[in-house]
Design a protein around this motif. Structure first.
Motif, PDB file in Angstrom:
ATOM      1  N   SER A  67     -30.105  69.902 -97.662  1.00 17.94           N
ATOM      2  CA  SER A  67     -28.779  69.740 -97.901  1.00 17.94           C
ATOM      3  C   SER A  67     -27.925  70.309 -96.529  1.00 17.94           C
ATOM      4  O   SER A  67     -27.185  68.880 -95.942  1.00 17.94           O
ATOM      5  CB  SER A  67     -28.097  70.860 -98.500  1.00 17.94           C
ATOM      6  N   VAL A  68     -28.335  70.930 -95.711  1.00 23.33           N
ATOM      7  CA  VAL A  68     -27.503  71.212 -94.509  1.00 23.33           C
ATOM      8  C   VAL A  68     -27.828  69.948 -93.391  1.00 23.33           C
ATOM      9  O   VAL A  68     -26.798  69.473 -92.980  1.00 23.33           O
ATOM     10  CB  VAL A  68     -27.988  72.616 -93.711  1.00 23.33           C
ATOM     11  N   ASN A  69     -28.945  69.611 -93.468  1.00 24.01           N
ATOM     12  CA  ASN A  69     -29.102  68.427 -92.522  1.00 24.01           C
ATOM     13  C   ASN A  69     -28.506  67.099 -93.011  1.00 24.01           C
ATOM     14  O   ASN A  69     -28.017  66.389 -92.470  1.00 24.01           O
ATOM     15  CB  ASN A  69     -30.796  68.177 -92.395  1.00 24.01           C
ATOM     16  N   MET A  70     -28.518  67.081 -94.474  1.00 28.46           N
ATOM     17  CA  MET A  70     -27.636  65.864 -95.093  1.00 28.46           C
ATOM     18  C   MET A  70     -26.505  65.912 -94.607  1.00 28.46           C
ATOM     19  O   MET A  70     -25.781  64.872 -94.327  1.00 28.46           O
ATOM     20  CB  MET A  70     -27.931  65.613 -96.749  1.00 28.46           C
ATOM     21  N   VAL A  71     -25.619  67.061 -94.816  1.00 31.62           N
ATOM     22  CA  VAL A  71     -24.289  67.193 -94.384  1.00 31.62           C
ATOM     23  C   VAL A  71     -23.921  66.903 -92.853  1.00 31.62           C
ATOM     24  O   VAL A  71     -22.922  66.364 -92.712  1.00 31.62           O
ATOM     25  CB  VAL A  71     -23.802  68.448 -94.731  1.00 31.62           C
ATOM     26  N   THR A  72     -24.769  67.211 -92.100  1.00 27.42           N
ATOM     27  CA  THR A  72     -24.885  67.240 -90.629  1.00 27.42           C
ATOM     28  C   THR A  72     -24.654  65.772 -90.330  1.00 27.42           C
ATOM     29  O   THR A  72     -23.877  65.209 -89.753  1.00 27.42           O
ATOM     30  CB  THR A  72     -25.999  67.874 -89.730  1.00 27.42           C
ATOM     31  N   ARG A  73     -25.616  64.864 -90.877  1.00 22.00           N
ATOM     32  CA  ARG A  73     -25.891  63.526 -90.533  1.00 22.00           C
ATOM     33  C   ARG A  73     -24.680  62.821 -91.312  1.00 22.00           C
ATOM     34  O   ARG A  73     -24.373  61.812 -90.731  1.00 22.00           O
ATOM     35  CB  ARG A  73     -27.151  63.184 -91.241  1.00 22.00           C
ATOM     36  N   ALA A  74     -24.331  63.151 -92.500  1.00 20.34           N
ATOM     37  CA  ALA A  74     -23.072  62.486 -93.196  1.00 20.34           C
ATOM     38  C   ALA A  74     -21.968  62.778 -92.004  1.00 20.34           C
ATOM     39  O   ALA A  74     -21.079  61.649 -92.009  1.00 20.34           O
ATOM     40  CB  ALA A  74     -22.732  63.173 -94.373  1.00 20.34           C
ATOM     41  N   LYS A  75     -21.746  63.745 -91.570  1.00 22.48           N
ATOM     42  CA  LYS A  75     -20.592  64.103 -90.675  1.00 22.48           C
ATOM     43  C   LYS A  75     -20.597  63.224 -89.440  1.00 22.48           C
ATOM     44  O   LYS A  75     -19.584  62.569 -88.956  1.00 22.48           O
ATOM     45  CB  LYS A  75     -20.288  65.621 -90.417  1.00 22.48           C
ATOM     46  N   GLU A  76     -21.838  63.016 -88.907  1.00 16.52           N
ATOM     47  CA  GLU A  76     -22.139  62.291 -87.863  1.00 16.52           C
ATOM     48  C   GLU A  76     -21.954  60.836 -88.105  1.00 16.52           C
ATOM     49  O   GLU A  76     -21.328  60.119 -86.990  1.00 16.52           O
ATOM     50  CB  GLU A  76     -23.151  62.314 -87.095  1.00 16.52           C
ATOM     51  N   THR A  77     -22.240  60.238 -89.108  1.00 14.84           N
ATOM     52  CA  THR A  77     -22.480  58.962 -89.620  1.00 14.84           C
ATOM     53  C   THR A  77     -20.790  58.561 -89.894  1.00 14.84           C
ATOM     54  O   THR A  77     -20.192  57.366 -89.515  1.00 14.84           O
ATOM     55  CB  THR A  77     -23.069  58.598 -90.628  1.00 14.84           C
ATOM     56  N   CYS A  78     -19.905  59.517 -90.633  1.00 10.91           N
ATOM     57  CA  CYS A  78     -18.711  58.902 -91.098  1.00 10.91           C
ATOM     58  C   CYS A  78     -17.584  59.382 -90.059  1.00 10.91           C
ATOM     59  O   CYS A  78     -16.665  58.572 -90.269  1.00 10.91           O
ATOM     60  CB  CYS A  78     -18.625  59.621 -92.457  1.00 10.91           C
TER      61      CYS A  78
END
Length: 624
Positions: free
Chosen positions: A449-460
């Protein structure tokens, strides 16, 4: 004063809940026990077919979230011991303890730094021995998680392996040199993607090579090609605990030990990404059954259960049978994730994940019921575990308390009357559901979950709509939902830990209306219903555990209708997996006029042969 306040809060909550149950379940009747008899399974079931693990009900415990005994906010082994009587009374035969070993907790204990030591917040080896003994004293069995595809990077084996290229344990893990492009840029040995991060290789500055990890970088894969490594794994992770009396293992990622060690590039299926999905190369390798055969020899010496997790597996009957065939397989039974995968993946080009599809659910369950009937393999029955969202939120109602309770009972009837080894996850018997979508993403602690949130913030970046969409996807699949603390009572911290202590994870907002103490005293509760259904499963073991399955088509696709048959005995289960009333042909047309209602979740089914209310379920039996 703390005790007085707790009792006052508890009293108010109990009154409110009982009133709600009386109002919402006013038509509920107790099970109809007319002509019900305890069947003589010993006489009717051939001895060669019976196994304790087939008939068992297993209960999975997530140690950090089950019960805190010492007020540090983290569940522990003594806390589990304190609740063994609750589990025994529920009807549990086997407890499955998720990893309790020493670990840096990058992946909640699935990164093990010492197989022979206990994670200090959980207790000691002596505490674990006390748990083993206390479980056996109550006539139950106990199995542990066996996590041996990888270790923690803090394990002494890996510390030696990475110390130099000449170290004797260098080959205990997978080390490979870099690939260099024409411009002198360094790249990993291949384009494989890991499950938690990308890529599946991490560069080690000291020895200037990459090591493989199909999960997090802190979880390097062990090299099973090395015989010395394998025997060290067996001695430290298996025999150490089997000698202390455990009854088997749930074997993590059981199909990953043999890999394609030529490490070819994976096909490019996502051209815009540097790394590619590569499961076909690190699952089900050429030596997998050889390795599992070595493990089976050890387990058989102790009469121990081998319950494997087939992760990222092509779920076909032909591919699964070699693992679980009674005559040739190395495992007793496996967790098959075909059902769990439904609606959890976003298909290519699809905006969101598919909604719950009842026909697909029925088809997936049915094909594995037929597998158990038509082969010498066996199956598990489960709807949730520590790696999945809550089953009530996925397959039941997310509406009113009445609908949630009714749909939870419907699912209990469904699972208790199917063939296979039944596995419950902690809190499932209470109807614990997913965390609210309104929670901030920071409440989720799982590495995935932490990695998904990090990637989402970087992508969006600054695109709030994009971020919300990505967080919706996280919420739909987060493993965190199952890891929220167990809800024991209506007092402070739901009785999981002491008043004034911050639990390691936030409690679900529903804990005041879904907890053990409240439901134990209510005969209409979901917990009470599960107790009855597990009792009935044992009393009608021939039908529900070993009976021949037959699926029945209906005009209403949201109805799941099936019969079980053993000798001249027959049962019929019909459940409405929707929030709308459905019509159906009635029990008499399937099992005849002699069928009697054994269990139901509303209570007036005898008077409504041609309809099923929202989330209604009934179980009929004949004994002639």
């Amino acid at each position: 004063m703390r005790r007085i306040r707790s009792l006052t809060a508890l009293g108010s909550a109990v009154v409110a809940l009982v009133a709600a149950f009386i109002l919402t379940e006013r038509y509920y009747l107790e099970f109809d026990f007319v002509e019900q008899k305890t069947l003589n399974h010993d006489m009717d079931i051939p001895e060669q077919q019976r196994e304790w693990w087939k008939e068992a009900v297993i209960y999975e415990i997530y140690p950090a979230s089950f019960k805190d005994s010492n007020g540090d906010g983290i569940g522990d082994i003594p806390g589990i011991i304190s609740k063994l009587d609750y589990l025994h009374d529920l009807g549990i035969d086997v407890i499955h303890i998720c990893p309790h070993y020493q670990s840096p907790q990058v992946d909640m204990g699935y990164d093990i730094s010492d197989y022979e030591t206990v994670h200090p917040p959980y207790g000691t080896v002596y505490d674990v021995q006390a748990l083993i003994d206390a479980t056996h004293t109550r006539g139950m069995k106990i199995i542990f998680d066996l996590v041996i595809n990888h270790s923690s990077d803090q394990h002494k084996w890996f510390q030696e392996s990475r110390s130099s290229k000449e170290n004797p344990k260098r080959d205990w893990y997978f080390w490979r040199p870099a690939r260099w492009d024409d411009e002198g840029n360094r790249h990993p040995p291949n384009n494989w993607r890991s499950h938690f991060t990308v890529p599946a290789w991490t560069w080690d500055e000291k020895t200037e090579e990459y090591y493989l990890h199909v999960y997090a970088p802190e979880m390097p894969d062990l090299n099973w090609e090395n015989e010395e490594t394998r025997h060290a794994i067996y001695n430290s992770s298996m025999i150490f605990w089997l000698e202390r009396g455990i009854d088997g293992f749930r074997i993590d990622t059981v199909n990953k030990y043999s890999k394609d060690v030529s490490f070819p590039d994976a096909p490019i299926t996502e051209p815009s990404e540097e790394t590619q999905p590569a499961a076909k190369f690190y699952n089900n390798g050429p030596r997998i059954h050889e390795f599992l055969g070595e493990m089976k020899e050890i387990l058989d010496q102790y009469g121990a259960l081998a319950l494997g997790e087939l992760s990222h597996f092509p779920y076909t009957e032909e591919r699964e049978l070699p693992f679980v065939s009674a005559s040739t397989g190395q495992l007793n039974v496996v967790f098959n994730y075909g059902l769990m995968a439904l609606g959890q993946k976003r298909e290519k080009g699809q905006e969101g994940r598919s909604p719950f599809n009842v026909p697909a659910f029925k088809a997936e369950l049915s094909r594995w019921q037929c597998f158990a009937d038509e082969t010498d393999g066996w199956v598990t029955l489960f709807l949730e575990n520590h790696d999945s969202p809550r089953s009530l939120s996925r397959f039941g109602s997310n509406g009113s308390t009445e609908e949630q309770v009714r749909s939870g009972k419907m699912l209990a009837m469904l699972m208790a009357t199917l063939t296979g080894t039944l596995v419950l996850y902690q809190g499932q018997e209470l109807g614990m559901s997913n965390a609210p979508r309104s929670w901030p993403a920071e409440e989720f602690k799982d590495v995935r979950s932490v990695n998904m949130v990090t990637r989402a913030k970087e992508t969006c970046r600054a695109d709030s709509a994009c971020l919300e969409k990505e967080l919706d996807g996280l919420w739909e699949t987060a493993r965190d939902h199952a890891r929220l603390p167990m809800q024991w009572n209506s007092g402070p911290n739901a009785g999981f830990t002491d008043d004034g202590v911050a639990p390691w994870m936030r409690l679900n907002d529903e804990w005041k209306i879904k907890n053990v103490e409240m439901q134990s005293g209510n005969p209409l509760s979901l917990l009470s219903f599960w107790r009855r259904m597990l009792k009935l499963r044992k009393e009608h073991q021939e039908l529900f555990v070993y009976g021949t399955y037959r699926f029945h088509e209906t005009e209403e696709e949201e109805l799941f209708v099936f019969t079980k048959e053993w000798n001249k005995k027959k049962s019929l289960t019909v459940v409405n997996m929707s929030g709308q009333e459905k019509s159906w042909q009635g029990a008499a047309s399937i099992i005849g006029e002699e069928g009697r209602i054994l269990a139901e979740n509303i209570g007036d089914g005898a008077h409504r042969h041609k309809t099923l209310s929202a989330w209604e379920g009934r179980v009929y039996v004949t004994t002639s």
